[in-house]
Design an enzyme around this catalytic site. Sequence first.
Site, PDB file in Angstrom:
ATOM      1  N   LYS A 177       0.882  -1.179   0.000  1.00 47.65           N
ATOM      2  CA  LYS A 177       0.000   0.000   0.000  1.00 47.65           C
ATOM      3  C   LYS A 177       0.912   1.218   0.000  1.00 47.65           C
ATOM      4  O   LYS A 177       1.424   1.637   1.044  1.00 47.65           O
ATOM      5  CB  LYS A 177      -0.896  -0.041   1.246  1.00 47.65           C
ATOM      6  CG  LYS A 177      -2.246   0.640   1.089  1.00 47.65           C
ATOM      7  CD  LYS A 177      -2.170   2.100   0.807  1.00 47.65           C
ATOM      8  CE  LYS A 177      -1.849   2.894   2.052  1.00 47.65           C
ATOM      9  NZ  LYS A 177      -1.573   4.321   1.734  1.00 47.65           N
ATOM     10  N   GLU A 251       8.805   1.354  11.475  1.00 50.72           N
ATOM     11  CA  GLU A 251       9.878   2.346  11.328  1.00 50.72           C
ATOM     12  C   GLU A 251       9.194   3.702  11.360  1.00 50.72           C
ATOM     13  O   GLU A 251       8.492   4.062  10.413  1.00 50.72           O
ATOM     14  CB  GLU A 251      10.599   2.182   9.979  1.00 50.72           C
ATOM     15  CG  GLU A 251      11.168   0.809   9.737  1.00 50.72           C
ATOM     16  CD  GLU A 251      12.434   0.543  10.531  1.00 50.72           C
ATOM     17  OE1 GLU A 251      12.910   1.456  11.238  1.00 50.72           O
ATOM     18  OE2 GLU A 251      12.927  -0.589  10.443  1.00 50.72           O
ATOM     19  N   CYS A 285      13.417  10.587   7.952  1.00 53.36           N
ATOM     20  CA  CYS A 285      13.123  10.176   9.327  1.00 53.36           C
ATOM     21  C   CYS A 285      14.327  10.247  10.252  1.00 53.36           C
ATOM     22  O   CYS A 285      14.183  10.563  11.416  1.00 53.36           O
ATOM     23  CB  CYS A 285      12.552   8.776   9.322  1.00 53.36           C
ATOM     24  SG  CYS A 285      13.549   7.640   8.361  1.00 53.36           S
ATOM     25  N   GLU A 384       8.997  16.119  15.974  1.00 56.04           N
ATOM     26  CA  GLU A 384       9.516  15.986  14.611  1.00 56.04           C
ATOM     27  C   GLU A 384       8.839  17.026  13.724  1.00 56.04           C
ATOM     28  O   GLU A 384       7.618  17.075  13.628  1.00 56.04           O
ATOM     29  CB  GLU A 384       9.198  14.578  14.090  1.00 56.04           C
ATOM     30  CG  GLU A 384       9.771  14.321  12.725  1.00 56.04           C
ATOM     31  CD  GLU A 384       9.473  12.914  12.243  1.00 56.04           C
ATOM     32  OE1 GLU A 384       8.290  12.510  12.277  1.00 56.04           O
ATOM     33  OE2 GLU A 384      10.420  12.232  11.832  1.00 56.04           O
TER      34      GLU A 384
HETATM   35  P1  NAD Z   1       1.770   8.528   7.696  1.00 50.99           P
HETATM   36  O1  NAD Z   1       1.955   7.684   8.899  1.00 50.99           O
HETATM   37  O2  NAD Z   1       0.641   9.455   7.680  1.00 50.99           O
HETATM   38  O3  NAD Z   1       1.600   7.610   6.386  1.00 50.99           O
HETATM   39  C1  NAD Z   1       2.497   6.589   6.062  1.00 50.99           C
HETATM   40  C2  NAD Z   1       1.747   5.492   5.330  1.00 50.99           C
HETATM   41  O4  NAD Z   1       0.833   4.866   6.217  1.00 50.99           O
HETATM   42  C3  NAD Z   1       0.901   5.978   4.157  1.00 50.99           C
HETATM   43  O5  NAD Z   1       0.906   4.966   3.165  1.00 50.99           O
HETATM   44  C4  NAD Z   1      -0.483   6.118   4.778  1.00 50.99           C
HETATM   45  O6  NAD Z   1      -1.526   6.037   3.839  1.00 50.99           O
HETATM   46  C5  NAD Z   1      -0.504   4.960   5.721  1.00 50.99           C
HETATM   47  N1  NAD Z   1      -1.325   5.118   6.925  1.00 50.99           N
HETATM   48  C6  NAD Z   1      -1.539   6.256   7.639  1.00 50.99           C
HETATM   49  N2  NAD Z   1      -2.301   5.983   8.711  1.00 50.99           N
HETATM   50  C7  NAD Z   1      -2.561   4.649   8.692  1.00 50.99           C
HETATM   51  C8  NAD Z   1      -3.281   3.763   9.545  1.00 50.99           C
HETATM   52  N3  NAD Z   1      -3.893   4.197  10.649  1.00 50.99           N
HETATM   53  N4  NAD Z   1      -3.338   2.450   9.216  1.00 50.99           N
HETATM   54  C9  NAD Z   1      -2.700   1.987   8.127  1.00 50.99           C
HETATM   55  N5  NAD Z   1      -2.021   2.781   7.266  1.00 50.99           N
HETATM   56  C10 NAD Z   1      -1.937   4.095   7.557  1.00 50.99           C
HETATM   57  O7  NAD Z   1       3.164   9.236   7.507  1.00 50.99           O
HETATM   58  P2  NAD Z   1       3.577  10.238   6.349  1.00 50.99           P
HETATM   59  O8  NAD Z   1       3.104  11.570   6.733  1.00 50.99           O
HETATM   60  O9  NAD Z   1       3.158   9.721   5.029  1.00 50.99           O
HETATM   61  O10 NAD Z   1       5.187  10.112   6.448  1.00 50.99           O
HETATM   62  C11 NAD Z   1       5.943  10.909   7.278  1.00 50.99           C
HETATM   63  C12 NAD Z   1       6.291  10.178   8.571  1.00 50.99           C
HETATM   64  O11 NAD Z   1       6.943   8.950   8.302  1.00 50.99           O
HETATM   65  C13 NAD Z   1       7.275  10.954   9.403  1.00 50.99           C
HETATM   66  O12 NAD Z   1       6.854  10.942  10.753  1.00 50.99           O
HETATM   67  C14 NAD Z   1       8.588  10.216   9.254  1.00 50.99           C
HETATM   68  O13 NAD Z   1       9.486  10.334  10.289  1.00 50.99           O
HETATM   69  C15 NAD Z   1       8.131   8.825   9.066  1.00 50.99           C
HETATM   70  N6  NAD Z   1       9.159   8.076   8.316  1.00 50.99           N
HETATM   71  C16 NAD Z   1       9.902   7.146   8.974  1.00 50.99           C
HETATM   72  C17 NAD Z   1      10.892   6.445   8.309  1.00 50.99           C
HETATM   73  C18 NAD Z   1      11.720   5.400   9.013  1.00 50.99           C
HETATM   74  O14 NAD Z   1      12.378   4.606   8.375  1.00 50.99           O
HETATM   75  N7  NAD Z   1      11.706   5.357  10.317  1.00 50.99           N
HETATM   76  C19 NAD Z   1      11.106   6.669   6.966  1.00 50.99           C
HETATM   77  C20 NAD Z   1      10.331   7.615   6.306  1.00 50.99           C
HETATM   78  C21 NAD Z   1       9.341   8.313   7.011  1.00 50.99           C
END
Ligand code: NAD
Length: 479
Positions: A177, A251, A285, A384
């Site tokens: 997804k 992650e 991240c 963050e």
């Molecule tokens: P997000 O959590 O909103 O979305 C990430 C993914 O999860 C998307 O595909 C989204 O559609 C899906 N999603 C969101 N809520 C969900 C739920 N309740 N159930 C299932 N799927 C869900 O995050 P974002 O805004 O897209 O990305 C930014 C965040 O990701 C930042 O906080 C960043 O630090 C983190 N990040 C972490 C890493 C790592 O390796 N640790 C890498 C990249 C980004």
Amino acid sequence: MADNTFHRTTHFIDGRLQQAHSTARIDVVNPASEEVFGSVVDGDDVDVDAAVHAARAASADWAATSPTERGDRLRALADAFEARSDEVSALVSRQNGTPIGLAKAMQTMVPANYRYFASLADDLRVEEQRTTMTGDAVIRREPVGVVGAIVPWNGPQPLTAWKIGPALAAGCTTVIKPAAETSLDSFVLAELFAEAGLPDGVANIVTGGRETGAALVRHPGVRKIAFTGSTAAGKAIAAQCASDLKHVTLELGGKSAGILLDDVDLQAFKPFVMSACTPNTGQTCRALTRILAPRERYDEIVDFIADTMKAIPLGDPDDPANFFGPLVNATQRDRVEAYLTLGVEEGARIVTGGGRPEGFDRGYYVEPTVFRDVRNDMRIAREEIFGPVVVVLPYDSVDEAVAIANDSDYGLGGGVFSPDVDKATDVARRIVSGTVGVNSASFPMDAPFGGVKNSGLGRELGPTALDAYLEYKTIFRGV
Ligand code: NAD
């Protein structure tokens, strides 16, 4: 509208593009121009169910192929990806605003990732005979089953590879997804699956937003979720996986500290301002967004970082000269701007940046910003921000620097900078975090990656990457 490169009405299920059940669509926006140039399906429960069904149907045969054969498919996928790498880079950059040079560098990692996971498949011992306390036993490593891979927008292809690479190597089938912002590139990946000879149903893709992800997480046919994204979503996913007793790796976000020791050579540190502190316009991240500077060199370090950030070219992500681009969307831009206001309200001072850059009346641009006079109890030091914003805090002793670094809800990255590598490594040992770089921003894919505390659970990459996709089974035998 018929399915085409930019306007998708399908998901990739069971080896082919299938018309979606959901009629809901999500616009795809170029963050540099604010132009809507595409759309994808906002998948519903029926779409997710079809993908999981295909993955389950393909499960037994894929699990029965030899690990080396699975490794060969991953190597073929790596070759196929390499041939389309520039196309994927352009597509990713157009969707999320990653400057094209960085987008290309990130796509170069993807085939290397798939090849690395292929090598782990080659080394996988599915079965071993052991003499146990009660007799002889066969210990088997079996795939966990269908894996749901949920990916964010900031590094869509590498982060997909980090999940489906080990999953496929271990013998799991997958449903991916992608993030709503960056789904178009996953259709290129879908074409590559076929080219690489992956059997139908082994890797499926369902596009959509949060609800689509949530439907995948709660689907009873899914045995493991591999998630990268925000801490808030990670916690919701962990709760669902706990109630269903599913495997999960998370992650999540970070607020990593970069400790500059008192002997730091600022010229040597200079390239890390971009590569370690603000890569991908700060939307990374493990970015070192909390810089800890020895008090006696505080002013010098603050000014040096500010001057360095100011000089980094910002603008159209299509232009390879630029290293800062726009933020991914208006929400992210507004969020970062709110933190700029908050920092000033909290009493910190802006040394450079603090608003929107001049000359950009379109695009979600924010000026690279450095805050000084920051205390670790301020929200700009604890939360963050996910933008090109660095906060600099003074410290009086190495013990205090370590205490400040560890006084965080997060623990994903970290950095220590000094010409004395042994001294810096000793400091790195004391940082509570999943990864710490010493004079380095180049994270090795053959070492474990992940976070502690609010930064996540479990590890990706490294020699143990397949463990998170395997179940152990013990067959104990009498004589
Ligand atoms: P997000 O959590 O909103 O979305 C990430 C993914 O999860 C998307 O595909 C989204 O559609 C899906 N999603 C969101 N809520 C969900 C739920 N309740 N159930 C299932 N799927 C869900 O995050 P974002 O805004 O897209 O990305 C930014 C965040 O990701 C930042 O906080 C960043 O630090 C983190 N990040 C972490 C890493 C790592 O390796 N640790 C890498 C990249 C980004």
